[in-house]
Design an enzyme around this catalytic site. Structure first.
Site, mmCIF file in Angstrom:
data_model
loop_
_atom_site.group_PDB
_atom_site.id
_atom_site.type_symbol
_atom_site.label_atom_id
_atom_site.label_comp_id
_atom_site.label_asym_id
_atom_site.label_seq_id
_atom_site.Cartn_x
_atom_site.Cartn_y
_atom_site.Cartn_z
ATOM 1 N N ASN A 52 10.816 5.768 4.181
ATOM 2 C CA ASN A 52 12.161 5.527 4.696
ATOM 3 C C ASN A 52 12.145 4.618 5.912
ATOM 4 O O ASN A 52 13.076 3.853 6.143
ATOM 5 C CB ASN A 52 12.838 6.855 5.044
ATOM 6 C CG ASN A 52 13.100 7.711 3.818
ATOM 7 O OD1 ASN A 52 13.292 7.188 2.733
ATOM 8 N ND2 ASN A 52 13.089 9.026 3.997
ATOM 9 N N GLY A 53 11.047 4.716 6.692
ATOM 10 C CA GLY A 53 11.013 3.966 7.943
ATOM 11 C C GLY A 53 10.397 2.590 7.854
ATOM 12 O O GLY A 53 10.548 1.785 8.776
ATOM 13 N N GLY A 54 9.661 2.286 6.762
ATOM 14 C CA GLY A 54 9.002 0.993 6.711
ATOM 15 C C GLY A 54 8.099 0.856 5.506
ATOM 16 O O GLY A 54 8.108 1.685 4.596
ATOM 17 N N LEU B 198 0.818 -1.210 0.000
ATOM 18 C CA LEU B 198 0.000 0.000 0.000
ATOM 19 C C LEU B 198 0.851 1.259 0.000
ATOM 20 O O LEU B 198 0.411 2.316 -0.445
ATOM 21 C CB LEU B 198 -0.924 0.013 1.214
ATOM 22 C CG LEU B 198 -1.958 -1.119 1.283
ATOM 23 C CD1 LEU B 198 -2.753 -1.034 2.577
ATOM 24 C CD2 LEU B 198 -2.889 -1.075 0.083
ATOM 25 N N GLY B 199 2.063 1.158 0.541
ATOM 26 C CA GLY B 199 2.936 2.326 0.587
ATOM 27 C C GLY B 199 4.293 1.979 1.141
ATOM 28 O O GLY B 199 4.446 1.004 1.889
ATOM 29 N N LYS C 142 1.604 -2.449 8.963
ATOM 30 C CA LYS C 142 2.695 -1.480 8.834
ATOM 31 C C LYS C 142 3.925 -2.046 9.526
ATOM 32 O O LYS C 142 3.928 -2.222 10.749
ATOM 33 C CB LYS C 142 2.301 -0.134 9.448
ATOM 34 C CG LYS C 142 3.357 0.950 9.261
ATOM 35 C CD LYS C 142 2.851 2.316 9.677
ATOM 36 C CE LYS C 142 3.863 3.402 9.368
ATOM 37 N NZ LYS C 142 3.350 4.758 9.693
ATOM 38 N N ASP D 17 2.173 16.440 11.248
ATOM 39 C CA ASP D 17 2.364 16.231 9.812
ATOM 40 C C ASP D 17 1.030 15.961 9.106
ATOM 41 O O ASP D 17 0.898 14.997 8.350
ATOM 42 C CB ASP D 17 3.330 15.070 9.576
ATOM 43 C CG ASP D 17 3.971 15.110 8.188
ATOM 44 O OD1 ASP D 17 3.954 16.190 7.557
ATOM 45 O OD2 ASP D 17 4.503 14.077 7.740
#
Length: 236
Positions: free
Chosen positions: A69-71, A65-66, A88, A178
């Protein structure tokens, strides 16, 4: 309860409920509990009872799904119940992973993406969060598929639900930092949920102000992005 009329957006394949609120009337941020799971997903939707039984191996990865940088976020299916979720996986060494998992595991609002469980870490040290699957995707992806602009009534409803989510978070001293279309998820039923708490902060005490300047500059308020040009200071 305000009457609801449904506005169909065929380009999005997304039905956006548009309330008949009077001008200036604030949305009612009623933080109802999560909906009762459907029968075929009941066992997989009770994380408190089953979190110790969940493993990453219990889920079949269907799609990505996406990525960040972190996962990576996967669409997954529970092998036993066939219930669908978003998984996730935060990579080992990402300092924000544990903080995001902690925030989401203590959050219960219809305007914030629900975390069903934090799965046991794999041998690599990754942290995996089992999240509700919001089937419409992010507002950013919806915008990229839309021919033309969002209807004004749809934008008003997006804003109302997003602000209700932020009100819930702020009441619990959680600052997202954010908010942008890529971090707002929409269901095909028209529900909007705040997601991605990778840089969120939890204030330690009531009355404390957040002075962090992290975030996405294109979506920062003018006084936060350039305090010198707006009175010489930033008032949180």
């Amino acid at each position: 309860m305000a009457l609801i009329r449904e506005k169909r957006l065929p380009q999005l394949h997304l039905s956006v409920p548009v309330p008949t609120r009077a001008a200036g009337q604030r949305p009612n941020p009623t933080f109802a509990p999560a909906p009762t799971p459907t029968p075929n997903a009941k066992r997989a939707s009770t994380p408190t009872a089953l979190s110790s039984q969940f493993r990453v191996a219990d889920f079949e990865k269907l799609a990505v799904l996406g990525r960040g940088n972190g996962g990576t976020v996967y669409k997954v299916r529970h092998r036993e119940t066939c219930a669908l979720y978003a998984l996730k996986v935060q990579h080992y060494g990402n300092p924000a992973a544990a903080a995001e998992a902690d925030i989401l595991s203590r959050t219960a609002s219809p305007f914030v993406v629900r975390c069903h469980s934090v799965l046991p870490a794999a041998a690599s040290g990754d942290i995996a969060m089992l999240l509700e699957l919001v089937d419409g995707g992010s507002l950013d992806s919806i915008r990229s598929r839309l021919q033309g602009a969002f209807p004004e009534a749809a934008l008003a409803e997006v804003a109302a639900q997003t602000l209700s989510g932020l009100a819930y978070l702020h009441a619990r001293r959680t600052v997202h930092l954010d908010i942008k279309p890529a971090n707002l998820l929409a269901s095909k039923a028209g529900e909007v949920k705040v997601a991605d708490f990778g840089i969120a902060k939890v204030l330690s005490r009531a009355g404390e102000q957040c002075t962090s300047y992290v975030g996405t500059t294109a979506y920062m308020s003018p006084e936060r992005f350039d305090p010198e040009a707006h009175g010489g200071h930033y008032d949180p």
